[in-house]
Design a protein around this motif. Structure first.
Motif, mmCIF file in Angstrom:
data_model
loop_
_atom_site.group_PDB
_atom_site.id
_atom_site.type_symbol
_atom_site.label_atom_id
_atom_site.label_comp_id
_atom_site.label_asym_id
_atom_site.label_seq_id
_atom_site.Cartn_x
_atom_site.Cartn_y
_atom_site.Cartn_z
ATOM 1 N N ARG A 133 0.832 -1.215 0.000
ATOM 2 C CA ARG A 133 0.000 0.000 0.000
ATOM 3 C C ARG A 133 0.854 1.248 0.000
ATOM 4 O O ARG A 133 0.653 2.165 -0.762
ATOM 5 N N THR A 134 1.850 1.270 0.884
ATOM 6 C CA THR A 134 2.682 2.477 0.989
ATOM 7 C C THR A 134 4.157 2.211 0.749
ATOM 8 O O THR A 134 4.886 3.115 0.366
ATOM 9 N N GLY A 135 4.609 0.996 0.984
ATOM 10 C CA GLY A 135 6.035 0.690 0.863
ATOM 11 C C GLY A 135 6.456 0.436 -0.573
ATOM 12 O O GLY A 135 5.687 -0.101 -1.371
ATOM 13 N N VAL A 136 7.678 0.835 -0.902
ATOM 14 C CA VAL A 136 8.176 0.611 -2.259
ATOM 15 C C VAL A 136 8.578 -0.858 -2.414
ATOM 16 O O VAL A 136 8.760 -1.574 -1.430
ATOM 17 N N ALA A 137 8.713 -1.287 -3.675
ATOM 18 C CA ALA A 137 9.143 -2.660 -3.945
ATOM 19 C C ALA A 137 10.617 -2.804 -3.566
ATOM 20 O O ALA A 137 11.406 -1.882 -3.752
ATOM 21 N N LEU A 138 10.955 -3.941 -3.017
ATOM 22 C CA LEU A 138 12.340 -4.187 -2.603
ATOM 23 C C LEU A 138 12.985 -5.253 -3.486
ATOM 24 O O LEU A 138 13.972 -5.876 -3.106
ATOM 25 N N THR A 139 12.401 -5.465 -4.661
ATOM 26 C CA THR A 139 12.882 -6.534 -5.528
ATOM 27 C C THR A 139 13.739 -6.026 -6.687
ATOM 28 O O THR A 139 14.279 -6.829 -7.432
ATOM 29 N N SER A 140 13.850 -4.705 -6.836
ATOM 30 C CA SER A 140 14.605 -4.166 -7.964
ATOM 31 C C SER A 140 16.103 -4.115 -7.627
ATOM 32 O O SER A 140 16.546 -3.313 -6.806
ATOM 33 N N SER A 141 16.865 -4.978 -8.280
ATOM 34 C CA SER A 141 18.320 -5.021 -8.025
ATOM 35 C C SER A 141 18.973 -3.729 -8.485
ATOM 36 O O SER A 141 19.931 -3.264 -7.867
ATOM 37 N N ASP A 142 18.461 -3.155 -9.575
ATOM 38 C CA ASP A 142 19.036 -1.924 -10.131
ATOM 39 C C ASP A 142 18.902 -0.767 -9.142
ATOM 40 O O ASP A 142 19.807 0.043 -8.999
ATOM 41 N N GLN A 143 17.769 -0.708 -8.452
ATOM 42 C CA GLN A 143 17.535 0.414 -7.530
ATOM 43 C C GLN A 143 18.075 0.166 -6.129
ATOM 44 O O GLN A 143 18.420 1.104 -5.421
ATOM 45 N N LEU A 144 18.129 -1.089 -5.718
ATOM 46 C CA LEU A 144 18.526 -1.363 -4.327
ATOM 47 C C LEU A 144 20.009 -1.634 -4.134
ATOM 48 O O LEU A 144 20.528 -1.439 -3.039
ATOM 49 N N ASN A 145 20.707 -2.075 -5.182
ATOM 50 C CA ASN A 145 22.142 -2.320 -5.002
ATOM 51 C C ASN A 145 22.963 -1.052 -4.795
ATOM 52 O O ASN A 145 23.941 -1.086 -4.043
ATOM 53 N N PRO A 146 22.597 0.076 -5.419
ATOM 54 C CA PRO A 146 23.349 1.300 -5.093
ATOM 55 C C PRO A 146 23.200 1.729 -3.627
ATOM 56 O O PRO A 146 23.995 2.503 -3.120
ATOM 57 N N ILE A 147 22.162 1.246 -2.964
ATOM 58 C CA ILE A 147 22.021 1.516 -1.523
ATOM 59 C C ILE A 147 22.871 0.490 -0.783
ATOM 60 O O ILE A 147 22.593 -0.710 -0.844
ATOM 61 N N ARG A 148 23.906 0.965 -0.112
ATOM 62 C CA ARG A 148 24.804 0.035 0.574
ATOM 63 C C ARG A 148 24.166 -0.453 1.873
ATOM 64 O O ARG A 148 23.207 0.133 2.358
ATOM 65 N N ASP A 149 24.731 -1.509 2.415
ATOM 66 C CA ASP A 149 24.174 -2.114 3.636
ATOM 67 C C ASP A 149 24.072 -1.108 4.770
ATOM 68 O O ASP A 149 23.070 -1.066 5.483
ATOM 69 N N ILE A 150 25.095 -0.304 4.928
ATOM 70 C CA ILE A 150 25.130 0.656 6.039
ATOM 71 C C ILE A 150 24.036 1.721 5.857
ATOM 72 O O ILE A 150 23.431 2.179 6.832
ATOM 73 N N GLN A 151 23.759 2.067 4.594
ATOM 74 C CA GLN A 151 22.693 3.039 4.316
ATOM 75 C C GLN A 151 21.327 2.412 4.594
ATOM 76 O O GLN A 151 20.433 3.057 5.141
ATOM 77 N N MET A 152 21.202 1.147 4.208
ATOM 78 C CA MET A 152 19.934 0.460 4.462
ATOM 79 C C MET A 152 19.697 0.302 5.964
ATOM 80 O O MET A 152 18.570 0.431 6.443
ATOM 81 N N TYR A 153 20.780 0.057 6.692
ATOM 82 C CA TYR A 153 20.697 -0.045 8.147
ATOM 83 C C TYR A 153 20.131 1.264 8.716
ATOM 84 O O TYR A 153 19.204 1.252 9.534
ATOM 85 N N ALA A 154 20.709 2.394 8.248
ATOM 86 C CA ALA A 154 20.272 3.706 8.751
ATOM 87 C C ALA A 154 18.829 3.994 8.354
ATOM 88 O O ALA A 154 18.083 4.622 9.110
ATOM 89 N N MET A 155 18.421 3.510 7.182
ATOM 90 C CA MET A 155 17.024 3.694 6.740
ATOM 91 C C MET A 155 16.068 2.965 7.671
ATOM 92 O O MET A 155 15.033 3.494 8.048
ATOM 93 N N ILE A 156 16.449 1.732 8.030
ATOM 94 C CA ILE A 156 15.563 0.938 8.894
ATOM 95 C C ILE A 156 15.595 1.486 10.325
ATOM 96 O O ILE A 156 14.565 1.593 10.978
ATOM 97 N N GLU A 157 16.780 1.862 10.761
ATOM 98 C CA GLU A 157 16.926 2.300 12.153
ATOM 99 C C GLU A 157 16.212 3.626 12.417
ATOM 100 O O GLU A 157 15.446 3.758 13.362
ATOM 101 N N LYS A 158 16.493 4.626 11.541
ATOM 102 C CA LYS A 158 15.921 5.949 11.826
ATOM 103 C C LYS A 158 15.301 6.622 10.609
ATOM 104 O O LYS A 158 15.066 7.829 10.621
#
Lengths: 200, 294
Positions: free
Chosen positions: B58-83
């Motif tokens: 409903r509101t969340g973006v798709a997390l299946t796009s390798s093209d869009q999600l690989n440029p986001i590094r693990d540490i950035q994804m961590y910060a997205m989830i955390e805060k």
């Protein structure tokens, strides 16, 4: 004459009162006596200790020592286990602040887990725990019962090679003899001694 | 099939592929956390918005796009989830109060299983750069002439991941930001290859493909995400394209194997051309950066 004299009644009721503890004693004493022969189990084996909530294990490889803490101590299959690794360097002469275990800050290492069949189930990055120098953490969910092998591999901040092997029992309790204790005897656990130089 | 079951099978598949009787495999991708535990946490905290399988909700973006999600590094994804760092409404996405430190890393590891990762293609590389490039008009012309496809505006851009090998850093996969001093260390002779994720459609498959190439443009790996229907067979067929292609390729790929393989080759070729032209844009930028080195 039908009525008894008061002293007789008193004596009788006292006799009843005295008999009460005897009855209780017979009841519970008998039950205890019945339980006594089975206290060690029907086969006469000693009762196993409960699984430890946390279990610590220390390994020493070269000039490095790794103290691992597993939570829960003996994990079950398909349940997550939290592993804290306290990575330390053993100096040739005791450090004024840390003694003979200097925490490894800024190390980068992974923990590779092998299932009881010897197949790799993943290489997990150990993350430095916030505000805890030398402490790293990771989660692993074992899927099989048996003894897993963990291999620590990586580098210290100075570029020194870090490598160690250890076992992680999954639903194996009581532990086999070689995994009993803390593993600290192989190289000594973290020193609990007070620092050489006291802080003022 | 539940996510957990699927993950177990994925893990089993990965185990079969990577162990192969070797006691210790250095090319095993490094996991940022425990994906099995991450799947449980994802189901509790994320699935309501991002969908049970990460395809968006409903509101969340798709997390299946390798093209869009690989440029986001693990540490950035961590910060997205955390805060909720880097998001429009950080407060809505901050899960710090619900997830512990290591649990957030487990969630990151699970999100990585929902798409292809760069480590699936270049697990042993040392450093990489990532940037989105848009094919210029000459490249578009070449794709149209040789591949017979006119690219729409939205299909003209893609992220290019370029990998480098450094002695003693194998498998570190360290991200190099677009900083001139750090980019200067990435010499051409250390280049390990390129990776581009692009949309791909063929008989029985509609999804995303990862095109990995060596510095000459030779295909080193073509793969689709293993959770997709028919992915195993398709990946097996695509492995026959390894060793084909080069920079400036004009003629379509020729593979034996009957009509089905010919059809696959026909579908793969325009995608390869598009990947190649995007890589050409990276090469051009690299030439401008390193012209004084030679």
């Amino acid at each position: 004459m039908g009525e008894r004299s008061p002293p007789v009644r008193i004596i009788k009721s006292l006799a009843h009162l005295a008999a009460l503890p005897l009855c209780f004693g017979l009841l519970f004493g008998a039950s205890n006596a019945a339980a006594q022969p089975f206290a060690d189990g029907p086969d006469g084996k000693t009762e196993t200790k409960p699984k430890p909530k946390r279990r610590a294990w220390t390994v020493k490889e070269g000039q490095f020592a790794y103290s691992l803490e597993f939570n829960p101590g003996i994990p079950d299959p398909n349940k997550v286990v939290e592993i804290h690794v306290f990575a330390t360097k053993i100096p040739s002469t005791p450090h004024p602040r840390y003694g003979n275990r200097i925490p490894l800050k800024g190390a980068t290492f992974t923990v590779e887990a092998f299932n009881p069949a010897g197949e790799s189930v993943g290489r997990f990055r150990a993350h430095a725990l916030p505000l805890q120098a030398g402490r790293y953490g990771l989660h692993i969910t074992p899927t099989q019962e048996g003894i897993y092998e963990l291999i620590i591999a990586g580098k210290s901040a100075e570029g020194e090679q870090l490598k160690a092997r250890l076992k992680m029992p999954v639903k194996v309790w009581p532990l086999p003899k070689e995994l009993e204790g803390s593993g600290a005897d192989v190289g000594g656990g973290p020193r609990r001694r007070a620092p050489v130089v006291k802080k003022r | 099939m539940s996510i957990l079951n699927r993950l177990s099978y994925l893990a089993l598949g990965a185990t079969v592929l990577t162990s192969a009787g070797v006691a210790h495999a250095d090319d095993t991708p490094i996991l940022s956390g425990d994906p099995l535990n991450g799947a449980k946490l994802y189901a509790q905290e994320c699935a309501a918005c991002h969908g049970a399988n990460g395809r968006g909700g409903r509101t969340g973006v798709a997390l299946t796009s390798s093209d869009q999600l690989n440029p986001i590094r693990d540490i950035q994804m961590y910060a997205m989830i955390e805060k909720g760092a880097g998001l429009k409404n950080p407060g809505e996405h901050a899960l710090k109060s619900k997830l512990k430190y290591l649990e957030i890393w487990d969630t990151v590891a699970h999100v990585r299983t929902l798409h292809m990762t760069i480590a699936d293609f270049f697990a042993n590389a040392s450093r990489y750069v990532a940037k989105e490039y848009t094919i210029d008009k000459y490249g578009l012309q070449r794709v149209e002439e040789n591949g017979g496809v006119r690219l729409k505006k939205k299909d003209q851009s893609a992220a290019v991941f370029t990998f480098f090998d450094f002695e003693g850093e194998q498998g570190a996969l360290q991200f190099v930001p677009q900083d001139p001093i750090r980019l200067d260390q990435l010499k051409k002779d250390k280049k390990a290859g390129y990776l581009v994720f692009l949309p791909f459609k063929t008989k029985g498959f509609d999804g995303e493909i990862g095109v990995a190439m060596d510095p000459r443009g030779v295909i080193t790996k073509l793969a689709v995400h293993s959770s997709k229907k028919g992915a195993e067979l398709l990946n097996k067929s695509q492995s026959r394209f390894e060793g084909m292609g080069r920079k400036g390729q004009k003629t379509p790929f020729k593979v034996s194997g009957g009509k089905s393989m010919a059809k696959l080759a026909k579908d793969v070729f325009p995608v390869y051309l598009r990947a190649m032209e995007t890589v050409t844009m990276y090469d051009r930028e690299e030439r401008e950066r390193t012209w004084a080195d030679d």
